[in-house]
Design a protein around this motif. Structure first.
Motif, PDB file in Angstrom:
ATOM      1  N   LEU A 174       6.118  -7.032  -2.254  1.00 36.80           N
ATOM      2  CA  LEU A 174       6.768  -6.491  -3.592  1.00 36.80           C
ATOM      3  C   LEU A 174       7.311  -5.353  -3.004  1.00 36.80           C
ATOM      4  O   LEU A 174       6.730  -4.279  -2.431  1.00 36.80           O
ATOM      5  CB  LEU A 174       5.719  -6.072  -4.450  1.00 36.80           C
ATOM      6  CG  LEU A 174       4.595  -7.512  -4.872  1.00 36.80           C
ATOM      7  CD1 LEU A 174       3.414  -6.654  -5.721  1.00 36.80           C
ATOM      8  CD2 LEU A 174       5.146  -8.432  -5.553  1.00 36.80           C
ATOM      9  N   VAL A 175       8.576  -5.089  -3.440  1.00 37.27           N
ATOM     10  CA  VAL A 175       9.572  -4.033  -3.566  1.00 37.27           C
ATOM     11  C   VAL A 175      10.265  -3.622  -4.823  1.00 37.27           C
ATOM     12  O   VAL A 175      10.697  -4.504  -5.398  1.00 37.27           O
ATOM     13  CB  VAL A 175      10.538  -4.291  -2.459  1.00 37.27           C
ATOM     14  CG1 VAL A 175      11.231  -2.856  -2.120  1.00 37.27           C
ATOM     15  CG2 VAL A 175      10.011  -4.547  -1.117  1.00 37.27           C
ATOM     16  N   GLU A 211       7.189  13.455  -4.603  1.00 37.35           N
ATOM     17  CA  GLU A 211       5.848  12.846  -4.387  1.00 37.35           C
ATOM     18  C   GLU A 211       5.929  11.744  -3.560  1.00 37.35           C
ATOM     19  O   GLU A 211       6.818  10.907  -3.400  1.00 37.35           O
ATOM     20  CB  GLU A 211       5.238  12.278  -5.974  1.00 37.35           C
ATOM     21  CG  GLU A 211       5.225  13.073  -6.973  1.00 37.35           C
ATOM     22  CD  GLU A 211       4.765  12.486  -8.362  1.00 37.35           C
ATOM     23  OE1 GLU A 211       4.727  11.219  -8.289  1.00 37.35           O
ATOM     24  OE2 GLU A 211       4.975  13.295  -9.313  1.00 37.35           O
ATOM     25  N   ALA A 212       4.821  11.309  -2.957  1.00 31.91           N
ATOM     26  CA  ALA A 212       4.876  10.299  -1.747  1.00 31.91           C
ATOM     27  C   ALA A 212       3.241  10.070  -1.784  1.00 31.91           C
ATOM     28  O   ALA A 212       2.387  10.957  -1.731  1.00 31.91           O
ATOM     29  CB  ALA A 212       5.363  10.529  -0.592  1.00 31.91           C
ATOM     30  N   SER A 213       2.814   8.643  -1.525  1.00 37.97           N
ATOM     31  CA  SER A 213       1.453   8.406  -1.711  1.00 37.97           C
ATOM     32  C   SER A 213       1.507   6.961  -0.888  1.00 37.97           C
ATOM     33  O   SER A 213       2.425   6.059  -0.949  1.00 37.97           O
ATOM     34  CB  SER A 213       0.987   8.083  -2.986  1.00 37.97           C
ATOM     35  OG  SER A 213      -0.446   7.625  -2.984  1.00 37.97           O
ATOM     36  N   ALA A 214       0.377   6.723  -0.150  1.00 40.83           N
ATOM     37  CA  ALA A 214       0.097   5.248   0.482  1.00 40.83           C
ATOM     38  C   ALA A 214      -1.319   5.231   0.282  1.00 40.83           C
ATOM     39  O   ALA A 214      -2.256   5.887   0.374  1.00 40.83           O
ATOM     40  CB  ALA A 214       0.464   5.873   2.159  1.00 40.83           C
ATOM     41  N   ALA A 221       8.865   1.901  -4.238  1.00 42.69           N
ATOM     42  CA  ALA A 221       7.565   1.481  -4.392  1.00 42.69           C
ATOM     43  C   ALA A 221       7.486   0.153  -3.464  1.00 42.69           C
ATOM     44  O   ALA A 221       8.311  -0.866  -3.833  1.00 42.69           O
ATOM     45  CB  ALA A 221       6.875   1.242  -5.801  1.00 42.69           C
ATOM     46  N   VAL A 222       6.455  -0.149  -2.721  1.00 41.56           N
ATOM     47  CA  VAL A 222       6.354  -1.211  -1.867  1.00 41.56           C
ATOM     48  C   VAL A 222       4.807  -1.774  -2.037  1.00 41.56           C
ATOM     49  O   VAL A 222       3.938  -0.689  -2.039  1.00 41.56           O
ATOM     50  CB  VAL A 222       6.526  -1.359  -0.498  1.00 41.56           C
ATOM     51  CG1 VAL A 222       8.228  -0.884  -0.268  1.00 41.56           C
ATOM     52  CG2 VAL A 222       5.771  -0.008   0.420  1.00 41.56           C
ATOM     53  N   LYS A 223       4.437  -3.029  -1.859  1.00 45.24           N
ATOM     54  CA  LYS A 223       3.297  -3.549  -1.667  1.00 45.24           C
ATOM     55  C   LYS A 223       3.108  -4.796  -0.767  1.00 45.24           C
ATOM     56  O   LYS A 223       4.033  -5.685  -0.743  1.00 45.24           O
ATOM     57  CB  LYS A 223       2.704  -4.027  -3.127  1.00 45.24           C
ATOM     58  CG  LYS A 223       1.152  -4.414  -3.212  1.00 45.24           C
ATOM     59  CD  LYS A 223       0.720  -4.894  -4.493  1.00 45.24           C
ATOM     60  CE  LYS A 223      -0.774  -5.294  -4.698  1.00 45.24           C
ATOM     61  NZ  LYS A 223      -1.086  -5.755  -6.040  1.00 45.24           N
ATOM     62  N   TYR A 224       1.975  -4.940  -0.200  1.00 45.17           N
ATOM     63  CA  TYR A 224       1.850  -5.994   0.567  1.00 45.17           C
ATOM     64  C   TYR A 224       0.383  -6.167   0.719  1.00 45.17           C
ATOM     65  O   TYR A 224      -0.681  -5.504   0.836  1.00 45.17           O
ATOM     66  CB  TYR A 224       2.065  -5.712   2.209  1.00 45.17           C
ATOM     67  CG  TYR A 224       2.105  -6.935   3.351  1.00 45.17           C
ATOM     68  CD1 TYR A 224       2.955  -8.010   3.094  1.00 45.17           C
ATOM     69  CD2 TYR A 224       0.997  -7.051   3.802  1.00 45.17           C
ATOM     70  CE1 TYR A 224       2.822  -8.979   3.901  1.00 45.17           C
ATOM     71  CE2 TYR A 224       0.704  -8.257   4.795  1.00 45.17           C
ATOM     72  CZ  TYR A 224       1.713  -9.034   4.892  1.00 45.17           C
ATOM     73  OH  TYR A 224       1.445 -10.250   5.637  1.00 45.17           O
ATOM     74  N   GLY A 261      -2.182  -3.337   1.040  1.00 38.83           N
ATOM     75  CA  GLY A 261      -1.389  -2.066   1.152  1.00 38.83           C
ATOM     76  C   GLY A 261      -0.120  -1.625   0.323  1.00 38.83           C
ATOM     77  O   GLY A 261       0.443  -2.713  -0.280  1.00 38.83           O
ATOM     78  N   SER A 262      -0.168  -0.368  -0.437  1.00 37.77           N
ATOM     79  CA  SER A 262       0.816  -0.040  -1.097  1.00 37.77           C
ATOM     80  C   SER A 262       1.193   1.270  -1.010  1.00 37.77           C
ATOM     81  O   SER A 262       0.556   2.142  -0.453  1.00 37.77           O
ATOM     82  CB  SER A 262       0.609  -0.361  -2.669  1.00 37.77           C
ATOM     83  OG  SER A 262      -0.670   0.402  -2.947  1.00 37.77           O
ATOM     84  N   GLY A 263       2.366   1.776  -1.483  1.00 36.38           N
ATOM     85  CA  GLY A 263       2.720   2.969  -1.435  1.00 36.38           C
ATOM     86  C   GLY A 263       3.957   3.250  -1.975  1.00 36.38           C
ATOM     87  O   GLY A 263       4.892   2.234  -2.500  1.00 36.38           O
ATOM     88  N   TYR A 264       4.523   4.622  -2.272  1.00 40.57           N
ATOM     89  CA  TYR A 264       5.754   4.890  -2.983  1.00 40.57           C
ATOM     90  C   TYR A 264       6.093   6.373  -2.766  1.00 40.57           C
ATOM     91  O   TYR A 264       5.201   7.068  -1.948  1.00 40.57           O
ATOM     92  CB  TYR A 264       5.626   4.824  -4.525  1.00 40.57           C
ATOM     93  CG  TYR A 264       4.723   6.116  -5.019  1.00 40.57           C
ATOM     94  CD1 TYR A 264       5.386   7.297  -5.528  1.00 40.57           C
ATOM     95  CD2 TYR A 264       3.357   6.012  -5.292  1.00 40.57           C
ATOM     96  CE1 TYR A 264       4.544   8.314  -5.895  1.00 40.57           C
ATOM     97  CE2 TYR A 264       2.515   7.065  -5.540  1.00 40.57           C
ATOM     98  CZ  TYR A 264       3.514   8.361  -6.198  1.00 40.57           C
ATOM     99  OH  TYR A 264       2.657   9.296  -6.525  1.00 40.57           O
ATOM    100  N   VAL A 265       7.482   6.671  -2.609  1.00 42.59           N
ATOM    101  CA  VAL A 265       7.978   7.638  -2.419  1.00 42.59           C
ATOM    102  C   VAL A 265       9.049   8.209  -3.620  1.00 42.59           C
ATOM    103  O   VAL A 265       9.790   7.243  -3.943  1.00 42.59           O
ATOM    104  CB  VAL A 265       8.709   7.908  -0.871  1.00 42.59           C
ATOM    105  CG1 VAL A 265       9.656   6.910  -0.799  1.00 42.59           C
ATOM    106  CG2 VAL A 265       9.397   9.258  -0.759  1.00 42.59           C
TER     107      VAL A 265
END
Length: 753
Positions: free
Chosen positions: A230-231, A171-174, A204-207, A187-191
């Motif tokens: 955030l990481v 799974e991956a999303s942005a 997962a990251v967020k800025y 902005g945020s996303g995860y893989v």
């Protein structure tokens, strides 16, 4: 007369919000479809996975999808979606209140009455998990004492944050968004996916980089400017069917440049606007006005299956550092906020640092037996430091300028043993009993000094204290399946919160340094029902909660000091309702509602009230203060009515696309927000805030674009207020910490696979 007008105005606004929410849910014509059912919600409130409708606890659950859709990025935004919960937005820490009970911000080193748990790791201080509020699977808000199964200090309730786990399929999303109101980027996303047959990972990251909602006329900036970084990295290892291990490591940095305070009048309720005035270099302080949290958290959870039993180990490490300095805009005698030769005469800050290690080991019995149980042990150790800086200039007729500081350090250790068993007396009747024994020890030191210039406050060269306490918290519940889909329960529970020490008060004395532990007991009856062939859930609870030795800290502006003491007793009675209804497959309605009557029943020695005369209460006279009792006064941040009404509608366009809309009306009746209980500036009038979202994209959810609005009616509400002492201001006034104003975000999400 004033209260009647406020209540009438509030009721009218609630009705308007309800009508708007209902209209938002039904304005689009839809075709009837085959009946569906509400999605089952799984929780871990009793340390094992169970259906929400089968757990005899008053719980509100917010899904990770809901947090993402409505932009719920921290506790302050969350509060409107949980009846009976309030988040105090102050210049120190966001403080959680449930059913009127919480530990105020004035003693910064307070353990919290509502503990927060992130993936099973205890957080007794608000900054610990403020930053990592993202990429969640769900949030569980448990109301009432949770002493039997949760680690520490859950006398009023607990919040459990469960982060999303690594997946065994890729799974991956942005997501990227622009905040129109704040003129900034989100902005945020995860893989996530498998690395091998036995290992899976999730990153997962967020800025966030956004301006604030208050314009500082002195600098031209929009305060407070927000930056989030955030990481979180999660790893899952499953070498065989009998063992799995999950490790989560995260880093968070949450920064506010500028402040959220506004000056107000003591003679009238303030009609707040969106401007403030704090000049550089921030009045008497050499540092900029700011608040920030940098945190490191780690959790390692291992499950060993021993036949039909499961042995679970939860190991945690938590570290945070805060930087915080508040300056205050000044009122002129004519009411304007531009400076009149005396802007920002005073500034203070409360930087903190803490490290914490914890371990929980528990044994879970198999289900389907006449007796099911969980038993375990818990330990933690922590070191906490608080430094206070105070800067001032031209006070006392222009003769007092300088800076002072205090230092507080506390070491704490806790261990406990606990267990809870469920006895199935019949197929329809269950008896649940729980017990936790805990021991807490603390030692602390406090000192103050004059750093430069002339002393403003008395100096304390050094005070030390220690405590060693034991608690026994039982609980008992009777469950009865009255009919198919209808469960009744009756509960008795006790909770405890450890004693402690006063951390940030100038002029501290040995006899005022330490305060006692507090205890809570709760009687509760409730019903959880699943109706209309699974299309509706309707839950109701009625509770009676009492606290003894309730820890209270208030600000006395006449003596310019924080006073921490134990109130003899306080109680809260009320009811909570939670309804979810899938009206037709495209339309889902929700209602959360709480009625609360929370008050002190005995509080001798309480601080004087803002409207009392010297004959009624004289804070400079110990005898007068000792005889002062505020029994019958309502608790702060405890509105009689609170709740939310929501509608979610999905429109299938017929060409492979869908439009999803959400509308939520969040409401509160009036409540007190200030020590001293001023009926003028110390009351926040009732409010209704509207949150909404409209999203469009293909029906395979590969991508979407959305418009998200919070507080669309731009209600300007106050989270906390104090009266500024006349000795450190040129104009008598109140200081108000403002909640967020309106926010509108346009965003897009793309799912890669």
């Amino acid at each position: 007369m004033t209260n009647r007008r406020r209540d009438s105005n509030f009721v009218s606004r609630v009705i308007a919000g309800v009508l708007m929410a209902s209209a938002g849910g039904t304005s689009v014509a839809v075709a009837a479809d085959a009946p569906g059912t509400l999605q089952e919600i799984i929780v871990t409130a009793q340390k094992r996975e169970e259906k929400l409708q089968e757990v005899p606890v008053s719980i509100s659950v917010i899904s990770g999808l809901k947090t993402q859709e409505m932009g719920i990025s921290d506790l302050r935004v969350l509060q409107g979606y949980v009846p009976s919960m309030a988040i105090l937005n102050s210049g120190v820490n966001p403080i959680v209140y449930i059913r009127g009970f919480g530990s105020g911000p004035n003693n910064v080193a307070f353990d919290q009455e509502v503990s927060i748990y992130l993936d099973g790791i205890y957080g007794g201080r608000a900054p610990q998990f403020t930053a990592p509020f993202f990429d969640l699977d769900r949030m569980e808000v448990l109301r009432g004492p949770q002493g039997a199964l949760f680690g520490r200090n859950t006398a009023a309730g607990a919040i459990s944050l469960v982060s999303a786990k690594p997946t065994w399929t890729p799974e991956a999303s942005a997501t990227a968004g622009y905040n129109i109101s704040r003129q900034g980027f989100e902005g945020s996303g995860y893989v996530s996916g498998p690395l091998s047959d036995t290992v899976a990972a999730r990153l997962a990251v967020k800025y966030t980089d956004e301006d604030g909602y208050l314009k500082n006329l002195a600098t031209g900036d929009r305060d407070p400017h927000l930056k989030d970084q955030l990481v979180r990295l999660s790893l899952a290892w499953r070498p065989n069917q009998d063992f799995d291990l999950t490790t989560k490591l995260e880093y968070g940095k949450h920064e506010f440049d500028g402040g959220v305070t506004k000056s107000g009048f003591l003679t009238q309720s303030t009609d707040f606007n969106d401007v403030r005035y704090v000049s550089e270099p921030y009045g008497p302080s050499p540092e900029p006005e700011n608040s920030g949290i940098e945190s490191y958290n780690a959790a390692v959870t291992a499950d060993y299956r021993l036949g039909d039993f499961t042995l679970t180990s939860v190991s945690g490490y938590s570290e945070f550092t805060t930087t915080r300095l508040s300056a205050y805009d000044e009122l002129n005698p004519d009411g304007s906020i531009q400076p009149n030769g005396g802007n920002a005469l005073y500034a203070n800050g409360f930087p903190e640092y803490q490290t914490q290690w914890s371990e929980e080991l528990r044994l879970l019995s198999p289900t389907g037996k006449r007796l099911e149980y969980v038993a375990g042990i818990y330990v933690d150790t922590a070191v906490y430091k608080l430094h206070q800086d105070t800067f001032y200039r031209l006070l006392g007729g222009g003769t007092i300028t300088g800076s002072q500081a205090t230092d507080f350090r506390q070491n704490s250790d806790t261990y406990s043993v606990f267990g809870q068993g469920t006895f199935h007396a019949t197929d329809a009747i269950r008896l649940v009993g729980g017990l936790r024994y805990s021991h807490t020890s603390k030692d602390a030191t406090f000192s103050s000094k004059t750093v430069s210039g002339v002393a403003l406050n008395p100096i304390v060269p050094g005070i030390a204290g220690s405590l060693s306490e034991h608690y026994l918290d039982p609980s008992a519940t009777l469950q009865f399946d009255a009919a198919k889909g209808v469960m009744l329960y009756a509960t008795f529970a006790q909770g405890s919160k450890s004693g402690g020490f006063v951390s940030n008060t100038y002029g501290m004395t040995v006899d005022r340094f330490q305060f006692k532990p507090e205890q809570s007991r709760n009687y509760e009856v409730g019903v959880k029902s699943t109706l209309l062939d699974g299309r509706m859930t309707a839950n109701l609870s009625i509770f009676d909660t009492k606290f003894t030795n309730l820890q209270q800290s208030s600000y006395d502006p006449d003596r310019r000091t924080f006073i921490t003491r134990n109130a003899a007793s306080a109680e809260a009675k009320g009811a909570e309702a939670d309804v979810q209804w899938l009206v037709i497959d495209p339309l889902e309605l929700s209602l959360g509602l709480s009625y609360l009557d929370a008050k002190f029943t005995n509080f001798p020695g309480a601080a004087c009230l803002a409207y009392e005369t010297l004959a009624q209460c004289n804070s400079a006279d110990p005898a007068s203060l000792a005889a002062h009792n505020i029994a019958g006064l309502p608790l702060q941040y405890a509105p009689k009515w609170s709740g939310n009404l929501g509608a979610r509608y999905t429109l299938e366009t017929g060409n492979g696309y869908r439009i999803v809309s959400n509308l939520n009306a969040l409401f509160r009746s009036s409540y007190f927000i200030a020590d001293g209980y001023s009926p003028i500036w110390g009351v926040q009038d009732g409010w209704v805030k509207l949150d909404a979202r409209i999203q469009a994209g293909p029906d395979n959810d590969r991508w979407h674009v959305a418009l998200v609005g919070r507080n669309l009616t731009d209600q300007k509400t106050v989270g906390n207020a104090i009266r500024f002492p006349a000795s450190i201001t040129t104009t008598t006034r109140s200081i108000n910490w403002m909640d967020e104003y309106r926010s509108v975000v346009v965003e897009g999400t793309y799912r890669f696979f």
